[in-house]
Write a protein that holds these residues in place. Structure first.
Motif, PDB file in Angstrom:
ATOM      1  N   VAL A   2      -9.073  12.372   2.492  1.00 26.31           N
ATOM      2  CA  VAL A   2      -7.775  11.278   2.730  1.00 26.31           C
ATOM      3  C   VAL A   2      -8.228  10.160   3.473  1.00 26.31           C
ATOM      4  CG1 VAL A   2      -5.648  11.557   3.950  1.00 26.31           C
ATOM      5  CG2 VAL A   2      -6.468  13.603   2.790  1.00 26.31           C
ATOM      6  N   HIS A   3      -7.420   8.906   3.074  1.00 23.56           N
ATOM      7  CA  HIS A   3      -7.934   7.784   3.800  1.00 23.56           C
ATOM      8  C   HIS A   3      -6.531   6.946   4.019  1.00 23.56           C
ATOM      9  CE1 HIS A   3     -10.298   4.585   5.325  1.00 23.56           C
ATOM     10  NE2 HIS A   3     -10.029   3.641   4.423  1.00 23.56           N
ATOM     11  N   LEU A   4      -6.303   6.386   5.138  1.00 26.94           N
ATOM     12  CA  LEU A   4      -5.132   5.526   5.145  1.00 26.94           C
ATOM     13  C   LEU A   4      -5.735   4.135   5.835  1.00 26.94           C
ATOM     14  CD1 LEU A   4      -3.719   8.384   5.441  1.00 26.94           C
ATOM     15  CD2 LEU A   4      -2.102   7.086   6.755  1.00 26.94           C
ATOM     16  N   ALA A   5      -5.490   2.993   5.021  1.00 24.95           N
ATOM     17  CA  ALA A   5      -5.957   1.696   5.782  1.00 24.95           C
ATOM     18  C   ALA A   5      -4.825   0.800   5.753  1.00 24.95           C
ATOM     19  CB  ALA A   5      -6.789   1.312   4.624  1.00 24.95           C
ATOM     20  N   GLU A   6      -4.648   0.038   7.199  1.00 27.28           N
ATOM     21  CA  GLU A   6      -3.581  -0.684   7.440  1.00 27.28           C
ATOM     22  C   GLU A   6      -4.126  -2.218   7.183  1.00 27.28           C
ATOM     23  OE1 GLU A   6      -3.343   2.241  10.742  1.00 27.28           O
ATOM     24  OE2 GLU A   6      -4.825   1.445   9.825  1.00 27.28           O
ATOM     25  N   SER A  21       0.931  -3.335   5.814  1.00 33.68           N
ATOM     26  CA  SER A  21       0.691  -2.413   4.789  1.00 33.68           C
ATOM     27  C   SER A  21      -0.187  -1.363   5.140  1.00 33.68           C
ATOM     28  CB  SER A  21       0.080  -3.147   3.765  1.00 33.68           C
ATOM     29  OG  SER A  21       1.024  -4.215   3.071  1.00 33.68           O
ATOM     30  N   CYS A  22      -0.037  -0.239   4.423  1.00 35.24           N
ATOM     31  CA  CYS A  22      -0.687   0.917   4.854  1.00 35.24           C
ATOM     32  C   CYS A  22      -0.969   1.585   3.441  1.00 35.24           C
ATOM     33  CB  CYS A  22      -0.283   1.847   5.602  1.00 35.24           C
ATOM     34  SG  CYS A  22      -1.107   3.444   6.026  1.00 35.24           S
ATOM     35  N   VAL A  23      -2.298   1.561   2.901  1.00 28.34           N
ATOM     36  CA  VAL A  23      -2.675   2.188   1.680  1.00 28.34           C
ATOM     37  C   VAL A  23      -2.946   3.620   1.804  1.00 28.34           C
ATOM     38  CG1 VAL A  23      -3.774   2.267  -0.737  1.00 28.34           C
ATOM     39  CG2 VAL A  23      -2.848   0.030   0.368  1.00 28.34           C
ATOM     40  N   THR A  24      -2.546   4.461   1.158  1.00 29.73           N
ATOM     41  CA  THR A  24      -2.855   5.864   1.514  1.00 29.73           C
ATOM     42  C   THR A  24      -3.685   6.413   0.231  1.00 29.73           C
ATOM     43  OG1 THR A  24      -0.958   7.022   0.407  1.00 29.73           O
ATOM     44  CG2 THR A  24      -0.826   6.589   2.808  1.00 29.73           C
ATOM     45  N   THR A  25      -4.751   7.179   0.379  1.00 31.26           N
ATOM     46  CA  THR A  25      -5.768   7.893  -0.873  1.00 31.26           C
ATOM     47  C   THR A  25      -5.714   9.130  -0.607  1.00 31.26           C
ATOM     48  OG1 THR A  25      -6.965   5.638  -0.433  1.00 31.26           O
ATOM     49  CG2 THR A  25      -7.874   7.422  -1.838  1.00 31.26           C
ATOM     50  N   ASN A  26      -5.771   9.881  -1.608  1.00 31.86           N
ATOM     51  CA  ASN A  26      -5.888  11.335  -1.747  1.00 31.86           C
ATOM     52  C   ASN A  26      -4.987  12.096  -1.211  1.00 31.86           C
ATOM     53  OD1 ASN A  26      -8.186  10.732  -3.380  1.00 31.86           O
ATOM     54  ND2 ASN A  26      -9.516  10.609  -1.537  1.00 31.86           N
ATOM     55  N   ALA A  77       1.281   4.352  -3.504  1.00 31.10           N
ATOM     56  CA  ALA A  77       0.775   5.203  -2.261  1.00 31.10           C
ATOM     57  C   ALA A  77       0.938   4.191  -1.066  1.00 31.10           C
ATOM     58  CB  ALA A  77      -0.053   5.829  -2.513  1.00 31.10           C
ATOM     59  N   THR A  78       1.824   3.435  -0.925  1.00 36.13           N
ATOM     60  CA  THR A  78       1.628   2.381   0.330  1.00 36.13           C
ATOM     61  C   THR A  78       2.857   2.303   1.097  1.00 36.13           C
ATOM     62  OG1 THR A  78       0.043   1.082  -0.992  1.00 36.13           O
ATOM     63  CG2 THR A  78       1.274   0.020   0.904  1.00 36.13           C
ATOM     64  N   MET A  79       3.160   2.521   2.317  1.00 36.62           N
ATOM     65  CA  MET A  79       3.812   2.130   3.464  1.00 36.62           C
ATOM     66  C   MET A  79       3.992   0.863   4.049  1.00 36.62           C
ATOM     67  SD  MET A  79       3.166   4.471   6.856  1.00 36.62           S
ATOM     68  CE  MET A  79       2.393   5.804   5.956  1.00 36.62           C
ATOM     69  N   TYR A 105      -2.019  12.499   9.161  1.00 40.71           N
ATOM     70  CA  TYR A 105      -3.269  11.505   8.849  1.00 40.71           C
ATOM     71  C   TYR A 105      -2.996  10.198   9.400  1.00 40.71           C
ATOM     72  CZ  TYR A 105      -4.573  15.190   5.307  1.00 40.71           C
ATOM     73  OH  TYR A 105      -4.745  16.298   4.926  1.00 40.71           O
ATOM     74  N   TRP A 106      -4.109   9.650  10.022  1.00 40.63           N
ATOM     75  CA  TRP A 106      -4.018   8.261  10.838  1.00 40.63           C
ATOM     76  C   TRP A 106      -4.632   7.145  10.049  1.00 40.63           C
ATOM     77  CZ3 TRP A 106      -0.664   7.423  14.797  1.00 40.63           C
ATOM     78  CH2 TRP A 106      -0.093   8.727  15.296  1.00 40.63           C
ATOM     79  N   GLY A 107      -4.417   5.974   9.979  1.00 40.70           N
ATOM     80  CA  GLY A 107      -5.169   4.783   9.772  1.00 40.70           C
ATOM     81  C   GLY A 107      -5.896   4.362  11.171  1.00 40.70           C
TER      82      GLY A 107
END
Length: 116
Positions: A2-6, A21-26, A77-79, A105-107
């Motif tokens: 899992v990965h979150l990237a701001e 933006s925060c893209v989430t993965t998996n 898959a983005t907030m 999960y956190w970025g």
């Protein structure tokens, strides 16, 4: 994994706007509550905005009501956090969070600085 990237932070003048933006993965993002937190130097991390997994309810910290808007795009898959009329006291590192108990999960955070 899992990965979150701001992204989207930066330096802005008072009264200006930014969109984080925060893209989430998996993760199956549609099942997770989405939240944005922030932490200013010397202060505790605080909840800024929350969007339920159903996408039907939001709530905001009093300090940002009427100025910030949380949203999401399930297809990406983005907030997001739209921040308008920014003030110097909004200066902080902003973190996204995706939560489906017991998972959270956190970025790694993105810096927002509001200064003239």
């Amino acid at each position: 994994q899992v990965h979150l990237a701001e992204s989207g932070g930066g330096l802005v003048q008072p009264g200006g706007s930014l969109r984080l933006s925060c893209v989430t993965t998996n993760i199956l993002f549609s099942q997770y509550d989405a939240r944005w937190y922030r932490q200013a130097p010397g202060k505790e991390r605080e909840l800024v905005a929350h969007l339920t997994s159903f996408g039907d309810m939001t709530d905001y910290a009093d300090a940002v009501k009427g100025r910030f808007t949380i949203s999401r795009d399930l297809s990406k898959a983005t907030m997001y956090l739209q921040m308008n009329n920014l003030k110097p006291e909004d200066t902080a590192t902003y973190y996204c969070n995706a939560a489906l108990p017991p998972y959270s999960y956190w970025g790694r955070g993105t810096q927002v600085t509001v200064s003239s």
